[in-house]
Design a protein around this motif. Structure first.
Motif, PDB file in Angstrom:
ATOM      1  N   VAL A  89       0.859  -1.180   0.000  1.00 25.77           N
ATOM      2  CA  VAL A  89       0.000   0.000   0.000  1.00 25.77           C
ATOM      3  C   VAL A  89       0.895   1.230   0.000  1.00 25.77           C
ATOM      4  O   VAL A  89       1.818   1.350   0.813  1.00 25.77           O
ATOM      5  CB  VAL A  89      -0.924  -0.005   1.235  1.00 25.77           C
ATOM      6  CG1 VAL A  89      -1.689   1.301   1.344  1.00 25.77           C
ATOM      7  CG2 VAL A  89      -1.890  -1.178   1.151  1.00 25.77           C
ATOM      8  N   LYS A  90       0.616   2.145  -0.898  1.00 24.04           N
ATOM      9  CA  LYS A  90       1.440   3.345  -1.041  1.00 24.04           C
ATOM     10  C   LYS A  90       0.832   4.488  -0.231  1.00 24.04           C
ATOM     11  O   LYS A  90      -0.356   4.783  -0.374  1.00 24.04           O
ATOM     12  CB  LYS A  90       1.546   3.747  -2.510  1.00 24.04           C
ATOM     13  CG  LYS A  90       2.227   2.687  -3.373  1.00 24.04           C
ATOM     14  CD  LYS A  90       2.246   3.090  -4.839  1.00 24.04           C
ATOM     15  CE  LYS A  90       2.919   2.025  -5.697  1.00 24.04           C
ATOM     16  NZ  LYS A  90       2.917   2.392  -7.133  1.00 24.04           N
ATOM     17  N   ILE A  91       1.675   5.093   0.600  1.00 24.26           N
ATOM     18  CA  ILE A  91       1.188   6.160   1.467  1.00 24.26           C
ATOM     19  C   ILE A  91       2.007   7.427   1.234  1.00 24.26           C
ATOM     20  O   ILE A  91       3.233   7.383   1.117  1.00 24.26           O
ATOM     21  CB  ILE A  91       1.228   5.727   2.945  1.00 24.26           C
ATOM     22  CG1 ILE A  91       0.453   6.706   3.835  1.00 24.26           C
ATOM     23  CG2 ILE A  91       2.642   5.546   3.436  1.00 24.26           C
ATOM     24  CD1 ILE A  91       0.144   6.167   5.219  1.00 24.26           C
ATOM     25  N   SER A 150       7.728  -3.334   5.991  1.00 19.41           N
ATOM     26  CA  SER A 150       6.505  -2.614   6.341  1.00 19.41           C
ATOM     27  C   SER A 150       5.405  -2.886   5.330  1.00 19.41           C
ATOM     28  O   SER A 150       5.667  -3.109   4.143  1.00 19.41           O
ATOM     29  CB  SER A 150       6.787  -1.112   6.406  1.00 19.41           C
ATOM     30  OG  SER A 150       5.600  -0.396   6.704  1.00 19.41           O
ATOM     31  N   ALA A 151       4.173  -2.863   5.809  1.00 16.01           N
ATOM     32  CA  ALA A 151       3.026  -3.084   4.919  1.00 16.01           C
ATOM     33  C   ALA A 151       2.738  -1.883   4.039  1.00 16.01           C
ATOM     34  O   ALA A 151       1.981  -1.985   3.078  1.00 16.01           O
ATOM     35  CB  ALA A 151       1.783  -3.423   5.744  1.00 16.01           C
ATOM     36  N   VAL A 152       3.309  -0.725   4.372  1.00 16.55           N
ATOM     37  CA  VAL A 152       3.111   0.476   3.556  1.00 16.55           C
ATOM     38  C   VAL A 152       4.468   0.991   3.114  1.00 16.55           C
ATOM     39  O   VAL A 152       5.469   0.855   3.816  1.00 16.55           O
ATOM     40  CB  VAL A 152       2.348   1.582   4.327  1.00 16.55           C
ATOM     41  CG1 VAL A 152       0.991   1.080   4.779  1.00 16.55           C
ATOM     42  CG2 VAL A 152       3.152   2.117   5.504  1.00 16.55           C
ATOM     43  N   THR A 153       4.496   1.579   1.949  1.00 11.58           N
ATOM     44  CA  THR A 153       5.707   2.204   1.449  1.00 11.58           C
ATOM     45  C   THR A 153       5.417   3.670   1.171  1.00 11.58           C
ATOM     46  O   THR A 153       4.362   4.016   0.617  1.00 11.58           O
ATOM     47  CB  THR A 153       6.222   1.503   0.179  1.00 11.58           C
ATOM     48  OG1 THR A 153       7.462   2.086  -0.216  1.00 11.58           O
ATOM     49  CG2 THR A 153       5.232   1.616  -0.965  1.00 11.58           C
ATOM     50  N   ARG A 154       6.317   4.523   1.581  1.00 13.84           N
ATOM     51  CA  ARG A 154       6.107   5.956   1.389  1.00 13.84           C
ATOM     52  C   ARG A 154       6.422   6.342  -0.049  1.00 13.84           C
ATOM     53  O   ARG A 154       7.438   5.921  -0.614  1.00 13.84           O
ATOM     54  CB  ARG A 154       6.983   6.769   2.342  1.00 13.84           C
ATOM     55  CG  ARG A 154       6.733   8.270   2.236  1.00 13.84           C
ATOM     56  CD  ARG A 154       7.640   9.063   3.161  1.00 13.84           C
ATOM     57  NE  ARG A 154       7.388  10.490   3.018  1.00 13.84           N
ATOM     58  CZ  ARG A 154       8.086  11.448   3.618  1.00 13.84           C
ATOM     59  NH1 ARG A 154       9.104  11.112   4.419  1.00 13.84           N
ATOM     60  NH2 ARG A 154       7.803  12.726   3.426  1.00 13.84           N
ATOM     61  N   VAL A 155       5.555   7.130  -0.645  1.00 16.17           N
ATOM     62  CA  VAL A 155       5.792   7.665  -1.986  1.00 16.17           C
ATOM     63  C   VAL A 155       5.866   9.179  -1.888  1.00 16.17           C
ATOM     64  O   VAL A 155       5.211   9.801  -1.047  1.00 16.17           O
ATOM     65  CB  VAL A 155       4.691   7.237  -2.978  1.00 16.17           C
ATOM     66  CG1 VAL A 155       4.721   5.730  -3.203  1.00 16.17           C
ATOM     67  CG2 VAL A 155       3.307   7.661  -2.510  1.00 16.17           C
ATOM     68  N   MET A 156       6.667   9.772  -2.742  1.00 16.34           N
ATOM     69  CA  MET A 156       6.848  11.224  -2.714  1.00 16.34           C
ATOM     70  C   MET A 156       5.931  11.935  -3.699  1.00 16.34           C
ATOM     71  O   MET A 156       5.792  13.160  -3.640  1.00 16.34           O
ATOM     72  CB  MET A 156       8.307  11.562  -3.019  1.00 16.34           C
ATOM     73  CG  MET A 156       9.314  10.826  -2.145  1.00 16.34           C
ATOM     74  SD  MET A 156       8.956  10.908  -0.364  1.00 16.34           S
ATOM     75  CE  MET A 156       9.305  12.646  -0.071  1.00 16.34           C
ATOM     76  N   ASP A 157       5.317  11.172  -4.588  1.00 14.16           N
ATOM     77  CA  ASP A 157       4.372  11.736  -5.551  1.00 14.16           C
ATOM     78  C   ASP A 157       2.949  11.394  -5.094  1.00 14.16           C
ATOM     79  O   ASP A 157       2.572  10.223  -5.078  1.00 14.16           O
ATOM     80  CB  ASP A 157       4.631  11.159  -6.938  1.00 14.16           C
ATOM     81  CG  ASP A 157       3.696  11.740  -8.002  1.00 14.16           C
ATOM     82  OD1 ASP A 157       2.809  12.562  -7.655  1.00 14.16           O
ATOM     83  OD2 ASP A 157       3.849  11.366  -9.182  1.00 14.16           O
ATOM     84  N   PRO A 158       2.137  12.381  -4.722  1.00 11.73           N
ATOM     85  CA  PRO A 158       0.780  12.086  -4.248  1.00 11.73           C
ATOM     86  C   PRO A 158      -0.097  11.394  -5.283  1.00 11.73           C
ATOM     87  O   PRO A 158      -1.064  10.719  -4.923  1.00 11.73           O
ATOM     88  CB  PRO A 158       0.232  13.465  -3.871  1.00 11.73           C
ATOM     89  CG  PRO A 158       1.062  14.447  -4.619  1.00 11.73           C
ATOM     90  CD  PRO A 158       2.425  13.838  -4.718  1.00 11.73           C
ATOM     91  N   GLU A 159       0.238  11.536  -6.555  1.00 14.33           N
ATOM     92  CA  GLU A 159      -0.555  10.876  -7.596  1.00 14.33           C
ATOM     93  C   GLU A 159      -0.425   9.359  -7.522  1.00 14.33           C
ATOM     94  O   GLU A 159      -1.287   8.634  -8.013  1.00 14.33           O
ATOM     95  CB  GLU A 159      -0.120  11.366  -8.977  1.00 14.33           C
ATOM     96  CG  GLU A 159      -0.626  12.755  -9.330  1.00 14.33           C
ATOM     97  CD  GLU A 159      -2.150  12.812  -9.447  1.00 14.33           C
ATOM     98  OE1 GLU A 159      -2.750  11.803  -9.877  1.00 14.33           O
ATOM     99  OE2 GLU A 159      -2.727  13.857  -9.110  1.00 14.33           O
ATOM    100  N   GLU A 160       0.642   8.876  -6.910  1.00 16.37           N
ATOM    101  CA  GLU A 160       0.851   7.433  -6.799  1.00 16.37           C
ATOM    102  C   GLU A 160       0.213   6.848  -5.547  1.00 16.37           C
ATOM    103  O   GLU A 160       0.167   5.629  -5.385  1.00 16.37           O
ATOM    104  CB  GLU A 160       2.358   7.131  -6.766  1.00 16.37           C
ATOM    105  CG  GLU A 160       3.132   7.570  -8.003  1.00 16.37           C
ATOM    106  CD  GLU A 160       4.609   7.287  -7.852  1.00 16.37           C
ATOM    107  OE1 GLU A 160       4.997   6.681  -6.830  1.00 16.37           O
ATOM    108  OE2 GLU A 160       5.375   7.666  -8.751  1.00 16.37           O
ATOM    109  N   ALA A 161      -0.267   7.686  -4.651  1.00 15.74           N
ATOM    110  CA  ALA A 161      -0.647   7.242  -3.311  1.00 15.74           C
ATOM    111  C   ALA A 161      -2.007   6.564  -3.262  1.00 15.74           C
ATOM    112  O   ALA A 161      -2.953   6.966  -3.946  1.00 15.74           O
ATOM    113  CB  ALA A 161      -0.628   8.433  -2.351  1.00 15.74           C
ATOM    114  N   ASP A 162      -2.079   5.540  -2.412  1.00 18.57           N
ATOM    115  CA  ASP A 162      -3.360   4.943  -2.033  1.00 18.57           C
ATOM    116  C   ASP A 162      -3.942   5.662  -0.818  1.00 18.57           C
ATOM    117  O   ASP A 162      -5.164   5.798  -0.703  1.00 18.57           O
ATOM    118  CB  ASP A 162      -3.184   3.461  -1.679  1.00 18.57           C
ATOM    119  CG  ASP A 162      -2.635   2.644  -2.827  1.00 18.57           C
ATOM    120  OD1 ASP A 162      -3.242   2.690  -3.913  1.00 18.57           O
ATOM    121  OD2 ASP A 162      -1.606   1.963  -2.642  1.00 18.57           O
ATOM    122  N   LEU A 163      -3.049   6.073   0.092  1.00 14.43           N
ATOM    123  CA  LEU A 163      -3.465   6.711   1.336  1.00 14.43           C
ATOM    124  C   LEU A 163      -2.635   7.966   1.577  1.00 14.43           C
ATOM    125  O   LEU A 163      -1.525   8.106   1.053  1.00 14.43           O
ATOM    126  CB  LEU A 163      -3.272   5.755   2.520  1.00 14.43           C
ATOM    127  CG  LEU A 163      -4.030   4.429   2.481  1.00 14.43           C
ATOM    128  CD1 LEU A 163      -3.606   3.543   3.644  1.00 14.43           C
ATOM    129  CD2 LEU A 163      -5.530   4.659   2.505  1.00 14.43           C
TER     130      LEU A 163
END
Length: 479
Positions: A89-91, A150-163
């Protein structure tokens, strides 16, 4: 065996005519229908067999290769939430203005006459039981290679985010001013701090964000561990995933187990380093805390009345301080059972102090919600007693004295196995489990986001709780 397919004539309808006499045959003096030609019967049998074969092949392929619509999760056992994730899950963590993060720490320090640390990398969150907001914030700021499990991975682009994670230090903000309920404190530089104003400013900032407006906040995650955190704006953020310690101050249309996550408090006493055993645990039952509380916590005074004169029971009134923590640590480490009555809300940090002390918790809190119950069976690590039974003189002590030494050792063994879930500083502990719990909310978030985009607003005074479950349920004695 020679199986033959029986073919029956269709029933006569009101419009159909009976068979003509010429179409009937006599067989041993009886009138019968003509037999089906052998070729037609063979053709029908082959067709039916082919259909069965195709169905069997389809069933095998579906069973062998089931569709995978979500991440794959595997639990090795009830105490192991290790997961295999095909797609994490991308956060996206908002880069909030400093006033909602580091400046809250500075304001807390200044309100107590402390020295403000200039380098953010050197700042430390003031130690208290609501420090989950700091640990989650710090975890997402760690390099990706340090968060591989971790079950979540941090993304720096909000367009890629699930949460979207909103890292406002809401619990610390609530207590910046030492004397609550005062909400404004003057500092030496003439500035003031208002928790209510800070909450409202946060909402003003969020409402300017396109991702907040896109799904009405369903895909946003807020931490409000103190029962009063975000109280001013809770109705504005209630669509989001709320990370809370219990539902004591939240309405049924604001929070539920379906969309939110229950967090453990940070334990305030040292983890017991010894092995399981009862030889050094001479006291039967221990409790140290405020005797007089509001709301559900009124039961504490009743428990004091029925327990304070019992032998082998160590029950003391005391406020939080360094000395009281030292005494609590000693008491929990030398007792077989530790009492956990409700406070102002159903949960309190003493439960988690007891768990890391291998002191079997005795939970007297009828509306408590507990963290991580999909991997922890609390019946194996705690004794649950309903309030009416607990305050009846003699009942609780009789119950605890009836627990065998072998059973206490079983409790302790289970406590030892789950300790890591209550250790925020353990890389395989609380923070990792919180993110797993958050990731499991994604299907519900997508459901509600899509539902909101098509649903007709109902003309009703009642809140729409059709996709939420009530958090209010009673408790019975469980041993």
């Amino acid at each position: 065996m020679n199986l033959r397919l029986k073919v029956r004539s269709p029933p006569l309808s009101a419009t159909s005519s009976p068979p003509s006499p010429s179409s009937l045959l006599l067989h041993h003096g009886k009138t019968t229908m003509p037999r089906m030609p052998r070729k037609s019967f063979l053709k029908l049998t082959i067709t039916f067999a082919c259909l069965l074969s195709l169905f069997a092949l389809y069933s095998f392929l579906v069973y062998a290769n089931p569709p995978n619509h979500t991440k794959s999760i595997k639990f090795n056992n009830l105490h192991d939430s290790s997961i295999f994730i095909e797609k994490k899950v991308k956060i996206y963590m908002y880069d909030l203005p400093r006033r909602f993060t580091y400046d809250v720490i500075d304001s807390y320090t200044a309100a107590r006459g402390g020295e403000i640390v200039g380098d953010d990398a050197q700042k430390r969150y003031p130690g208290n039981q609501h420090s989950a907001e700091w640990y989650l914030f710090s975890d997402l700021n760690h390099p990706i290679e340090e968060r591989v499990e971790s079950a979540v991975t941090r993304v720096m682009d909000p367009e890629e985010a699930d949460l979207f994670y909103v890292p406002f230090f809401s619990s610390l903000s609530l207590v910046v001013n030492p004397n609550r309920p005062t909400t404004v404190n003057s500092f030496p530089d003439g500035n003031t701090y208002s928790d209510e104003q800070t909450q409202e400013d946060l909402i003003d900032w969020l409402e300017d964000q396109v991702y907040w407006k896109r799904n009405k906040g369903w895909d946003h995650v807020f931490i409000c561990q103190d029962p009063n955190a975000l109280y001013k704006v809770i109705d504005t953020v209630k669509n989001g995933v709320l990370l809370v310690s219990d539902f004591g101050r939240l309405g049924r249309n604001q929070a539920s187990l379906v969309k939110d996550v229950i967090l453990p408090y940070s334990h305030r006493i040292k983890t017991y380093q010894g092995d399981i055993g009862i030889e050094n645990r001479k006291a039967l039952l221990f409790f140290m805390g405020n005797r007089y509380r509001k709301e559900g916590g009124k039961i504490r005074d009743l428990l004091f009345q029925v327990l304070e004169n019992e032998p082998e029971v160590n029950i003391k009134h005391g406020a939080q301080s360094r000395e009281s923590r030292r005494m609590a640590s000693q008491g929990m480490h030398t007792s077989r059972f530790c009492l956990h009555p409700a406070g102002d809300t159903p949960s309190a940090c003493r439960l988690f102090d007891a768990i890391v002390s291998l002191c079997v918790p005795v939970i007297v809190s009828d509306y408590i919600e507990l963290p991580f119950e999909d991997v922890i069976d609390y019946r194996k690590i705690a004794v649950f007693v309903d309030s009416d039974t607990a305050v009846t003189p003699g009942n609780l002590i009789k119950l605890l004295r009836g627990v065998s030494s072998e059973r206490i050792l079983e409790f302790q063994k289970e406590l030892k196995q789950v300790q890591r879930y209550f250790e925020y500083e353990d890389p395989n502990g609380t923070v990792k489990e919180i993110w797993r719990q958050v990731s499991l909310k994604l299907p519900f978030i997508k459901l509600m986001s899509n539902r909101d985009k098509r649903i007709v607003i109902r003309d009703s005074k009642e809140p729409d709780c059709s996709c939420l479950c009530s958090n209010q349920s009673g408790m019975h004695m469980i041993l």
